[in-house]
Write a protein that holds these residues in place. Sequence first.
Motif, short mmCIF file in Angstrom:
data_model
loop_
_atom_site.label_atom_id
_atom_site.label_comp_id
_atom_site.label_asym_id
_atom_site.label_seq_id
_atom_site.Cartn_x
_atom_site.Cartn_y
_atom_site.Cartn_z
N GLU A 130 7.80 -2.60 -7.27
CA GLU A 130 8.60 -3.82 -7.15
C GLU A 130 8.56 -4.37 -5.73
N LEU A 131 8.65 -3.49 -4.73
CA LEU A 131 8.61 -3.95 -3.33
C LEU A 131 7.26 -4.56 -2.99
N LEU A 132 6.19 -3.94 -3.45
CA LEU A 132 4.85 -4.45 -3.15
C LEU A 132 4.55 -5.77 -3.86
N ALA A 133 5.25 -6.02 -4.97
CA ALA A 133 5.05 -7.26 -5.73
C ALA A 133 5.99 -8.37 -5.28
N SER A 134 6.81 -8.10 -4.27
CA SER A 134 7.81 -9.06 -3.82
C SER A 134 7.16 -10.38 -3.39
N SER A 135 7.85 -11.48 -3.67
CA SER A 135 7.37 -12.79 -3.20
C SER A 135 7.51 -12.91 -1.68
N ASP A 136 8.33 -12.07 -1.08
CA ASP A 136 8.45 -12.01 0.39
C ASP A 136 7.32 -11.12 0.88
N ARG A 137 6.21 -11.75 1.25
CA ARG A 137 5.01 -11.01 1.61
C ARG A 137 5.19 -10.18 2.87
N GLU A 138 6.05 -10.60 3.78
CA GLU A 138 6.32 -9.79 4.98
C GLU A 138 7.07 -8.52 4.61
N ALA A 139 8.04 -8.64 3.70
CA ALA A 139 8.76 -7.46 3.23
C ALA A 139 7.80 -6.50 2.53
N ALA A 140 6.90 -7.04 1.73
CA ALA A 140 5.90 -6.21 1.05
C ALA A 140 4.99 -5.52 2.06
N ALA A 141 4.62 -6.24 3.12
CA ALA A 141 3.77 -5.65 4.16
C ALA A 141 4.51 -4.52 4.89
N ARG A 142 5.78 -4.71 5.16
CA ARG A 142 6.56 -3.65 5.81
C ARG A 142 6.68 -2.42 4.91
N ALA A 143 6.88 -2.64 3.62
CA ALA A 143 6.94 -1.52 2.68
C ALA A 143 5.59 -0.80 2.61
N THR A 144 4.52 -1.56 2.64
CA THR A 144 3.18 -0.97 2.63
C THR A 144 2.96 -0.11 3.85
N ARG A 145 3.31 -0.62 5.02
CA ARG A 145 3.14 0.16 6.25
C ARG A 145 3.96 1.45 6.20
N ALA A 146 5.17 1.37 5.68
CA ALA A 146 6.00 2.56 5.55
C ALA A 146 5.35 3.57 4.60
N MET A 147 4.84 3.08 3.48
CA MET A 147 4.18 3.95 2.50
C MET A 147 2.99 4.67 3.12
N LEU A 148 2.22 3.96 3.91
CA LEU A 148 1.01 4.53 4.50
C LEU A 148 1.31 5.69 5.44
N GLY A 149 2.52 5.77 5.94
CA GLY A 149 2.92 6.86 6.83
C GLY A 149 3.55 8.04 6.11
N MET A 150 3.64 7.99 4.80
CA MET A 150 4.33 9.04 4.04
C MET A 150 3.34 9.89 3.25
N LYS A 151 3.78 11.07 2.93
CA LYS A 151 3.11 11.88 1.92
C LYS A 151 3.91 11.67 0.63
N LYS A 152 5.02 12.40 0.46
CA LYS A 152 5.91 12.14 -0.68
C LYS A 152 6.65 10.84 -0.38
N LEU A 153 6.72 9.95 -1.35
CA LEU A 153 7.35 8.66 -1.14
C LEU A 153 8.87 8.77 -1.21
N ASP A 154 9.53 8.09 -0.28
CA ASP A 154 10.99 8.08 -0.19
C ASP A 154 11.47 6.66 -0.46
N ILE A 155 12.18 6.49 -1.55
CA ILE A 155 12.60 5.15 -2.00
C ILE A 155 13.46 4.45 -0.97
N GLN A 156 14.45 5.13 -0.42
CA GLN A 156 15.35 4.48 0.54
C GLN A 156 14.61 4.05 1.79
N THR A 157 13.72 4.87 2.28
CA THR A 157 12.92 4.51 3.46
C THR A 157 12.05 3.29 3.18
N LEU A 158 11.48 3.24 1.99
CA LEU A 158 10.66 2.07 1.60
C LEU A 158 11.52 0.81 1.52
#
Length: 158
Positions: A123-151
């Motif tokens: 849902e975050l990556l599909a957001s119409s707010d592309r900057e928010a999606a980019a921030r979520a992507t960058r956060a994901m790239l730094g994780m192994k196990k994904l953390d929803i609250q951090t994303l």
Amino acid sequence: MQKITTNLWFDGQAEEAAAFYTSLFEDARILGVERFTEAGPGQPGSAVTVTFQLAGQEFVAINGGPEFTFTEAISLSVDCETQEEVDRYWEALTADGGEEVQCGWLKDKYGLSWQIVPRALVELLASSDREAAARATRAMLGMKKLDIQTLRDAAAGV
């Protein structure tokens, strides 16, 4: 019977792997086991194939031998609603020799790759707010196990 069935190649662990996988999912069961006979080529009585079902999807585990092993070129993706669900699958699949990889990917103790994906990430990556999606992507790239609250925090700019 479903039209297309995924076959997974093992070196003698097909029955063990199918039992392990079916123990992880609520809607899972062993559907059947075909065993070698005296005609071979395997040990009589040992499993040739194990047909099993995970969340309505049918799989066949084959004891094919050591010639082929799993690679990251194929993975099974698990859609998770909550962090608890992410944590449960992650812990179970990385136990006993599994390996954390990156961005929600792991390898289980048999070498099979899995993606443990919280629905919130999709849902975050599909957001119409592309900057928010980019921030979520960058956060994901730094994780192994994904953390929803951090994303979510990353997407919100927190």
